[in-house]
Enzyme design. Sequence first.
Site, PDB file in Angstrom:
ATOM      1  CB  SER A 173       3.326   4.871   2.911  1.00 44.22           C
ATOM      2  OG  SER A 173       3.836   5.877   4.021  1.00 44.22           O
ATOM      3  CG  ASP A 337      -3.336   8.468   5.604  1.00 43.16           C
ATOM      4  OD1 ASP A 337      -2.706   8.877   6.607  1.00 43.16           O
ATOM      5  OD2 ASP A 337      -2.807   7.901   4.705  1.00 43.16           O
ATOM      6  CG  HIS A 370      -0.149   6.100   6.725  1.00 46.89           C
ATOM      7  ND1 HIS A 370      -0.484   6.689   5.500  1.00 46.89           N
ATOM      8  CD2 HIS A 370       0.956   5.683   6.722  1.00 46.89           C
ATOM      9  CE1 HIS A 370       0.733   6.552   4.747  1.00 46.89           C
ATOM     10  NE2 HIS A 370       1.528   6.014   5.320  1.00 46.89           N
TER      11      HIS A 370
END
Length: 403
Positions: A173, A337, A370
């Site tokens: 991320s 995601d 995610h």
Amino acid sequence: MPEADDFGAERQKLNDRQESRESCSVGIVEPKRVVFSDSLPLASGVSLRGFELAYETYGTLDADKSNAVLICHALNASHHVAGYYANAPDRIGWWDNMIGPGKSLDTERFFVVSVNNLGSCFGSSGPVSINPDTGKPWGADFPLVTVEDWVDAQARLADHLGIERWAAVMGGSLGGMQALCWSIRYPGRLRHALVIASTAKLSAENIAFNEVARQAILTDPDFFDGHYARKDTKPKRGLRIARMLGHITYLSDEQMEKRFGRQLREGLQFSFAPEFQIESYLRYQGEKFAGYFDANTYLRITKALDYFDPASAFDGDLTRALAAACCRFLVISFTTDWRFSPARSREIVRALIDNGHQVSYAEIAAPHGHDAFLLDDPEYHAVVRVYYDRMFAHEIASGETHE
């Protein structure tokens, strides 16, 4: 990267090597801190004087210091990546399933360094720390920081540790943004970059989510222009809403439906109390987050997310932006995601290929959204482990440097 059959064999090996948490953990760890007296110039034009970084290390640094791996964290994480604290055995590192003896990132082979970013609230200089010029907490006066600022600070930490070149820089991320930034800002100081569930820039939708979350904090009556500590209060309502909104984006629709669906807690109450299980879950996550995170930190980290766009200096051309990189890459995305979708990872891969860079790409079919980069997906962990295994065999153990 290995072929599909190779990964099947690797997954079997992974299953065969499963042991108890105690034998696979790095065990008891202690956070470390280093103070830098030299000023750090920031992208905003401000210089940060006398800043401090909190970090942890796992494993042993080789004599030639060639086996060091830097872990970069995401929005609300910290430097506590693996192991646990003696006085808090339940505080397990946020990537403990990935890092440790015999795990995907094997601390019997690699020396792992994890650092808390500037502006955070977990030990590095940030809004809750002391401003050396005033002797009081920074609060709202702590400057805005960028991904580039974080990487510059991390380079200072590498210097402090005597590490001239990382074997790898790895993150998921927002941490993946930092790994990507390392590859172009300090191209000669890393041999591999592992960019997981990340992107080269936020979409307009992502910036919009961040802005709504910030507005929840900024309009909280207890925010007091960021100087809430002076009022002995905290904008918990705003933090709760910000976390609830963010948490929705971390989960996939599939996972949310599977876990909660339209389940009711106690039947319809015809009120605005949490009646559905998903409502109760989000409120719980919001309450927990507001109890330990700092609002000024949340504002700054989401802005750093928004600002990151290395292609902006090249008229939006990501290929030109990544031309300076000279390391090898592993890019990983997850099919569900939607916050940092596989399409964003494929943009990075295409730009790297256009430059002739060596890149491996894995798109993992995982239902978790995610958050998948934090979880125990066997294929995902096998991909990372095989990459590090080959890195160790080809470079660390053999002494190759791949200049």
